[in-house]
Design a protein around this motif. Structure first.
Motif, short mmCIF file in Angstrom:
data_model
loop_
_atom_site.label_atom_id
_atom_site.label_comp_id
_atom_site.label_asym_id
_atom_site.label_seq_id
_atom_site.Cartn_x
_atom_site.Cartn_y
_atom_site.Cartn_z
N GLU A 128 0.90 -1.24 0.18
CA GLU A 128 -0.15 0.00 0.05
C GLU A 128 0.89 1.38 -0.05
OE1 GLU A 128 -3.79 -1.41 2.29
OE2 GLU A 128 -1.84 -0.92 3.44
N TYR A 129 2.00 1.24 0.60
CA TYR A 129 2.91 2.23 0.88
C TYR A 129 3.38 2.74 -0.71
CZ TYR A 129 2.87 3.19 5.57
OH TYR A 129 2.90 3.81 6.93
N ALA A 130 3.79 1.30 -1.31
CA ALA A 130 4.32 1.77 -2.58
C ALA A 130 3.41 2.28 -3.68
CB ALA A 130 4.94 0.29 -3.12
N HIS A 131 2.07 1.78 -3.50
CA HIS A 131 0.94 2.32 -4.18
C HIS A 131 0.92 4.04 -4.22
CE1 HIS A 131 -2.76 2.42 -6.35
NE2 HIS A 131 -3.41 3.14 -5.21
N ILE A 132 1.18 4.26 -2.84
CA ILE A 132 0.99 5.77 -2.72
C ILE A 132 2.07 6.57 -3.13
CG2 ILE A 132 0.83 7.52 -0.91
CD1 ILE A 132 -1.19 5.48 0.34
N PHE A 133 3.26 5.98 -2.89
CA PHE A 133 4.66 6.69 -3.42
C PHE A 133 4.55 6.89 -4.71
CE2 PHE A 133 6.38 5.60 0.92
CZ PHE A 133 6.76 6.82 1.13
N LYS A 134 4.04 5.77 -5.62
CA LYS A 134 4.08 5.76 -7.12
C LYS A 134 2.96 6.56 -7.39
CE LYS A 134 4.40 2.55 -11.06
NZ LYS A 134 4.33 1.16 -11.27
N GLY A 135 3.25 7.96 -7.96
CA GLY A 135 2.29 8.53 -8.57
C GLY A 135 1.22 9.51 -7.48
N GLY A 136 1.67 9.67 -6.18
CA GLY A 136 1.01 10.36 -5.40
C GLY A 136 1.29 11.94 -5.24
N LYS A 137 0.50 12.81 -4.76
CA LYS A 137 0.57 14.20 -4.94
C LYS A 137 1.45 14.78 -3.71
CE LYS A 137 -2.43 15.29 -8.12
NZ LYS A 137 -3.93 15.48 -7.75
N VAL A 143 3.97 15.47 2.88
CA VAL A 143 3.01 14.87 2.75
C VAL A 143 2.69 14.04 1.32
CG1 VAL A 143 0.44 14.28 3.10
CG2 VAL A 143 1.77 15.74 4.57
N ILE A 144 2.70 12.92 1.21
CA ILE A 144 2.27 12.35 -0.05
C ILE A 144 0.86 11.50 -0.02
CG2 ILE A 144 3.06 10.65 -1.69
CD1 ILE A 144 6.10 11.06 -0.74
N ALA A 145 0.14 12.16 -1.12
CA ALA A 145 -1.34 11.68 -0.71
C ALA A 145 -1.74 11.13 -2.35
CB ALA A 145 -2.24 12.58 -0.30
N LYS A 146 -2.84 10.20 -2.11
CA LYS A 146 -3.39 9.70 -3.45
C LYS A 146 -4.58 9.16 -3.15
CE LYS A 146 -1.97 6.80 -7.20
NZ LYS A 146 -1.03 5.57 -7.65
N PRO A 147 -5.97 9.39 -4.03
CA PRO A 147 -7.10 8.90 -3.58
C PRO A 147 -7.07 7.30 -3.36
CG PRO A 147 -7.16 10.52 -5.69
CD PRO A 147 -5.81 10.07 -5.07
N ILE A 148 -8.04 6.81 -2.70
CA ILE A 148 -8.23 5.42 -2.37
C ILE A 148 -9.59 4.85 -2.33
CG2 ILE A 148 -6.05 4.89 -0.95
CD1 ILE A 148 -7.75 5.42 1.41
N LYS A 149 -9.69 3.78 -2.57
CA LYS A 149 -11.18 3.15 -2.55
C LYS A 149 -11.95 3.14 -1.47
CE LYS A 149 -9.55 0.29 -6.46
NZ LYS A 149 -8.67 -1.03 -6.28
N GLU A 150 -11.47 3.10 -0.05
CA GLU A 150 -12.12 2.99 0.99
C GLU A 150 -12.96 4.33 1.36
OE1 GLU A 150 -8.78 0.30 2.33
OE2 GLU A 150 -9.11 1.38 0.61
#
Length: 113
Positions: A16-25, A34-41
């Motif tokens: 999950e960390y890798a998912h956010i680091f890749k392409g996060g704002k 802060v690195i952030a990305k929209p998620i499904k939850e």
RNA sequence: GAAGUUGGUCGGAUAGUCGCUGGGCGUUCGCGUCGAGAGGAAAGUCCGGGCUCCAUAGAGCAAAGUGCUAGCUAACAGCUAGGUAUGGUGACAUAACGGAAAGUGCUGCAGAGAUUUAGACUACCCAUUUAUGGGAAAAGGUGAGAAGGUGCGGUAAGAGCGCACCGCGCGUUUGGUGACAAACGUGGCAAGGUAAACCCCACUUGGAGCAAGCUCAAAUAGGAUGGCAACGAUACUGCUCGUAUAAGCCAUCGGGUAGAGUGCUAAAGAGUUUUGGUGACAAAAUUCGUAGAUGAAUGACUAUCUAUUACAGAACCCGGCUUACAGACCGACUUCACUU
RNA sequence: GGCUGGGUAGCAAAGCGGUUAUGCAGGGGCCUGCAAAGCCUUAUAGACCGGUUCGACUCCGGUCCCAGCCU
């Protein structure tokens, strides 16, 4: 929504960390990054990446983690349903509420980018 | 009263609100409720053990470590008590503190001479041919280090050459478990330093570490065996037989990745009292039941106490050492000054 | 959590118990009409704190920092 900080609201898996680091704002402040990305939850989630290289002593790292968790816990009702990974930047020691205010500001700023 | 030495203790408290991690109980599985939840160094990882796996007949060598004595301890490079040396007026502190007469190496520069039963630059004494010979090792000078120190006698000048005291070596006796100390006698003095250089002597040590190890265990990963397909396919081979190989399906078996569990906290345990011991410590009685996370828990806010609280956060567990530390408290002792 | 290696001028990088080489960079000079290149010359060094030794960058402890390995 309550003020509880359950394990479901935390980012725990390396994938999950890798998912956010890749392409996060990314939003940078004076003390935080802060690195952030929209998620499904249907809730915002918090991850912590406090580097040993930035703060060598365990006490310092624990202090930043606590401030980050407490800020997220109290402000989570007003946040978008994104995954937030919090990192620290090296700085001089300051009061806790200064750190907390900047972090909350970054949480809101990063979703607007 | 001032200045110090030394041993030890604590290192925020109380109340409220919102949270975090285990455990017990209940549960409509959402949660509710009760109680627990970082340190004296949890740190550095410098030593020593427990525990686990691997190796191992026994003995020796090598390598590494330790190094005054006696004790304590599960063990130690730790601690206690003592000896000696050094520093301090003193309380006291500090010490890798065996061996240099087993051997080897090193000892720059300076200096006449640097480890050899030494040597003669200036200077001393005697003799004569006045620049040589002999004597001597006191004085100067060099150096970290130069063949005991001070004084008296003695001499051409000098010299442990002789004597006294001090130091040193050797021997004897006494005291002490011992390191060692004291006394007496004796030798005219033995030949620098370095063993945190190699080495010698005595003692100790198998290796790795909880990311150790043990258990369970996915797959569109993959191994072995058996069966099916089968009058099939490919190769030997042009054909038949035969043999081999690969793919497919099913079953069984073992290994094991992701992942999960376990190891995981009750232990050389802590408090109190008594007894033994100078002490470290030991024994007995009695009471207590004490974190266990895994992107990793103790926090935030408010109020009061003068108050933005030092160093700092458990990760298998203990015993030490070392290093960091705002502030507060208690005990014992020393020196100086003053008063009685 | 556990286990290794290192720290020497501004930078890079050797060696050793007895004055720390060398290269690049810096300053000055020579050369040149002026520069570059070349030549000469010069300043700047042992992470920190103790100990052993006559003497320590070196040997031995401790502290700090940097890098790596075990997933």
């Amino acid at each position: 929504m309550s003020l509880r900080l359950t394990r479901e609201a935390r980012i725990l898996k390396a994938r999950e960390y890798a998912h956010i680091f890749k392409g996060g704002k990314i939003a940078k402040g004076k003390y935080w990054q802060v690195i952030a990305k929209p998620i499904k939850e249907p809730r915002p989630r918090l991850g912590l990446a406090i580097s040993k290289k930035v703060y060598r002593l365990a006490v310092d790292r624990n202090r930043f983690k606590r401030i980050a968790r407490e800020t997220f816990r109290l402000g989570q009702q007003h946040l978008d349903n994104w995954g937030f990974v919090v990192m620290v930047r090296k700085s001089k020691p300051v009061r806790g509420h200064v750190l907390s205010a900047e972090l909350l500001d970054l949480f809101k700023k990063v979703t607007k980018i």
